[in-house]
Motif scaffolding. Structure first.
Motif, short mmCIF file in Angstrom:
data_model
loop_
_atom_site.label_atom_id
_atom_site.label_comp_id
_atom_site.label_asym_id
_atom_site.label_seq_id
_atom_site.Cartn_x
_atom_site.Cartn_y
_atom_site.Cartn_z
N LEU A 1 0.85 -1.18 0.00
CA LEU A 1 0.00 0.00 0.00
C LEU A 1 0.89 1.24 0.00
CD1 LEU A 1 -2.64 -1.16 2.65
CD2 LEU A 1 -2.87 -1.21 0.16
N LEU A 2 0.27 2.41 -0.07
CA LEU A 2 0.98 3.67 -0.15
C LEU A 2 0.74 4.50 1.11
CD1 LEU A 2 0.06 4.39 -3.87
CD2 LEU A 2 2.27 3.59 -3.01
N PHE A 3 1.75 5.18 1.57
CA PHE A 3 1.77 5.86 2.88
C PHE A 3 1.50 7.35 2.69
CE2 PHE A 3 4.87 7.21 6.48
CZ PHE A 3 3.81 7.42 7.35
N GLY A 4 0.40 7.84 3.30
CA GLY A 4 0.05 9.24 3.22
C GLY A 4 0.08 9.92 4.58
N VAL A 5 0.47 11.20 4.59
CA VAL A 5 0.60 11.98 5.82
C VAL A 5 -0.15 13.29 5.64
CG1 VAL A 5 2.22 13.24 7.30
CG2 VAL A 5 2.77 10.94 6.52
N TYR A 6 -0.68 13.80 6.73
CA TYR A 6 -1.36 15.09 6.78
C TYR A 6 -0.43 16.14 7.40
CZ TYR A 6 -4.44 18.65 8.90
OH TYR A 6 -5.03 19.82 9.32
N GLU A 7 -0.43 17.34 6.83
CA GLU A 7 0.22 18.49 7.46
C GLU A 7 -0.51 19.75 7.06
OE1 GLU A 7 2.42 20.64 9.12
OE2 GLU A 7 2.20 19.03 10.59
N ASP A 8 0.01 20.89 7.50
CA ASP A 8 -0.70 22.15 7.35
C ASP A 8 0.24 23.24 6.87
OD1 ASP A 8 -3.51 23.41 8.44
OD2 ASP A 8 -1.88 24.88 8.51
N ALA A 9 -0.32 24.16 6.06
CA ALA A 9 0.46 25.27 5.52
C ALA A 9 0.59 26.43 6.49
CB ALA A 9 -0.17 25.76 4.22
#
Length: 666
Positions: free
Chosen positions: A111-119
């Motif tokens: 599977l593919l690894f996704g991350v959340y962040e903020d501007a």
């Protein structure tokens, strides 16, 4: 802290020199809309390692990965309030193995690894604080690359310095574009290709600039766990659909399918429309954890290979809104698929199940050799002009049409029965009641002059038409009644191949020809806007209206006590539901048309704005869109037509959409 003016200056110089950032399609990702799972809709900002691993494994165990659901994204709540030695780090209580180890677990599942962040300086939050990436873009992009992430969902909270870094700012002092461009450049500097998902809530109409920076862009505020969010989101999606293409996709937000907040028909509608509008399909439900397993019906919806196929179709074209019947509570969306196929969706907004009919001409077709009704799980052959099916409350008739013929063309082999020299064509469609329709008869070549006799079911008059020698087509005017049940009889001594029906084009009436009353106001737009008129009437409501006298004709043979004519309305609406999206905000406004004091016909129109409500020309209120509606009450001679917003007591916005003009198909 202050904005990194050095980078901003370089970035703007690059743009001026023509060295703009490459379109994100060049990263080789998102040739079709991304699919996967995200923690937010079910777990909010409280994900943990066990939850993420359990749901990732469920993607594989349930076979969803093989259908395309491969991105596993950990949303807000994974990090801590402050940086450690200047770097982001994970919450060690919730992720004791560490983020690189979680990513490795996801990769080991293929599977593919996704991350959340903020501007911003902090990321969006509920009751916890988390560090953001503002001023640390290059550093964070390098860190993410070292963790081998495959996707970055990049949010927009705490980002506007000029207004004191509010958590959520729906009216920032400047466009968020440059903050996202900073991260785009930082990601591009790393060797690892990362799916970049821009999440600025549709504030600055990102469809105009996001495709050059990222692979997807959020069109509006967050989806909420309520049926009304589907209506609100679709109204906001309308002006974004034309921007969908391989590598760049409008994001309608994550799916609520499986979260037990919608009925099964509602989930089918939700999933179907997200799919055909080419939104990323991101599961927001708990697939499997210590307490929850997704229910079988919702899993069946998410795993429907036909619907997934529409979303992942290689043509990469979004469906568009074609017709809307506000008072009848249904509407039609449709778009092209590869191999000449068409997809269509008829949404039942009513609170009861009922039969709904799709008239094929509303989606540009007259005939389909095969129609697959996806949720009814049936195939219908030889469909002429219209198809009817029972649609559950808040459900959808989702159709795949193949072997199609364009609207207006009636081939004898499908539509005609022949008795002697008489051809009887049935299921003839007319969008308006008029004796000015044009019929073109296509026949075999004739070596000598001959003639035809033509009669419609609406008209007692028999029209005799001569066909010169060596000609194989001839035309005439024809009277037809609104609807799909007209019949045309042709008496001919030579074989008829087909007939073609063309609707009358009627006449256009710009808003500048209307007489405004009360506080309704005629406004001039900048050149190239408020097309085709260049002006618009604003502040229309139930008391302040605009009227015009229109000359029209009604066939003497009209079989209806109220003659209906098709009217296309040009309007503008950019009343975007930002802060109201959590409640009753709908991204829509009403407009009504009344003819000769008949009951006004109400059309609730979606957004038309293709520019920012904050920074764009006319703040998006100069962008015209068009929808058609049937209006009754017409008579021969002078007709008084009144445009306003004569709606019921349930109207949230008293002002109507701004009015640019209308065309009457007479």
């Amino acid at each position: 802290m202050h904005l990194n003016w050095t980078f901003l200056h370089i970035f703007l110089l690059d743009l001026a020199r023509g060295a703009a950032l490459k379109p994100r399609i060049d990263n080789g990702l998102a040739k079709t809309p991304p699919m996967g799972w995200n923690s937010y809709n079910h777990y909010a900002c409280s994900p943990n390692e066990t939850i993420v691993k359990s749901n990732a494994k469920a993607l594989v165990d349930l076979g969803l990965d093989k259908l395309g659901y491969r991105y596993v994204t950990i949303d807000c709540g994974w990090t801590i309030p402050d940086r450690v030695n200047g770097s982001l780090t994970w919450n060690e209580t919730n992720f004791p193995s560490g983020f690189p180890a979680v990513g490795e677990y996801i990769h080991d599942l293929d599977l593919l690894f996704g991350v959340y962040e903020d501007a911003g300086i902090k990321s969006c939050q509920t009751d916890i604080e988390q560090a953001g990436s503002l001023y640390h873009e290059a550093q964070d992009a390098a860190l993410f690359a070292s963790w081998k992430i495959d996707a970055l969902k990049y949010d927009n909270c705490f980002s506007d310095e000029a207004t004191g870094y509010p958590n959520v700012n729906y009216a920032p002092s400047t466009s968020p574009k440059l903050r996202f461009a900073n991260m785009t450049k930082a990601l591009a500097a790393e060797e690892r290709a990362v799916l970049f998902q821009i999440c600025e809530w549709g504030i600055d109409f990102p469809a105009l600039w996001a495709p050059a920076l990222g692979n997807t862009w959020r069109i509006g505020n967050d989806i909420i766990p309520a049926w009304r969010a589907i209506w609100r989101t679709l109204n906001q999606a309308v002006p974004h659909t034309s921007f969908a293409a391989p590598g760049q996709w409008p994001d309608l937000d994550m799916l609520e399918v499986g979260n037990d907040v919608l009925t099964i028909p509602e989930e089918q509608t939700h999933f179907s429309l997200w799919a055909i509008l080419k939104s990323p399909l991101v599961i927001g439900a708990a697939l499997k954890d210590e307490w929850t397993s997704i229910n079988k019906d919702s899993l069946t919806i998410l795993a429907n290979q036909d619907v997934i196929g529409f979303n992942q179709d290689s043509l990469g074209k979004s469906a568009d809104l074609k017709r809307r019947w506000t008072e009848e509570q249904y509407e039609v969306w449709s778009g092209p698929l590869s191999n000449g196929r068409i997809v269509a969706a008829v949404i039942n907004w009513a609170d009861n199940a009922r039969e709904l009919t799709l008239n094929l001409p509303d989606i540009g077709l007259q005939y389909a050799g095969q129609v697959k009704d996806i949720w009814a799980d049936k195939v219908v052959k030889d469909v002429k002009t219209s198809i009817t099916s029972t649609v559950e409350s808040h459900g959808v008739m989702l159709l795949e049409l193949q072997d199609t013929v364009a609207a207006g063309l009636y081939r004898s082999q499908e539509f005609a029965s022949v008795k002697g020299n008489t051809y009887t064509f049935e299921s003839i469609y007319a969008n308006t009641t008029s004796d000015k329709h044009e019929i073109i008869v296509q026949s075999e070549n004739t070596s000598k002059k001959t003639s035809l006799k033509i009669k419609s079911s609406m008209d007692d008059k028999i029209r005799s038409i001569s066909i010169p020698a060596s000609r194989n087509s001839v035309s005439s005017k024809l009277a037809l009644q609104t609807g799909a049940n007209n019949t045309v009889h042709i008496e001919s001594s030579i074989p008829i191949k087909a007939i073609q029906i063309k609707s009358p084009q009627g006449e256009y009436y710009p808003c500048t020809n209307f007489d405004p009353s009360g506080s309704s106001k005629l406004e001039t737009c900048d050149s190239g806007f408020c097309k085709p008129t260049g002006s618009k009437l604003s502040y229309l409501d139930s008391s302040n209206k605009a009227s015009i006298a229109i000359q029209a004709t009604v066939p003497n043979t009209s079989q209806s006590s109220s003659t209906f004519k098709y009217v296309e309305i040009d309007f503008t609406n950019n009343d975007i539901a930002f802060s109201t999206s959590w409640d009753l905000g709908s991204n829509s406004r009403n407009i009504t048309i009344a003819v000769n004091d008949e009951h006004p016909v109400r059309l609730e129109v979606p957004l038309s704005g293709k520019h920012s409500e904050l920074f764009g020309p006319g703040k998006g209120w100069w962008d015209t869109s068009t929808l058609g509606v049937l209006v009754g009450g017409w008579k021969n001679g002078t007709n008084v037509v009144v445009v306003g917003n004569e709606s019921g007591d349930d109207v949230v916005q008293s002002y109507g959409a701004d009015f640019v003009g209308l065309r009457v198909f007479d």
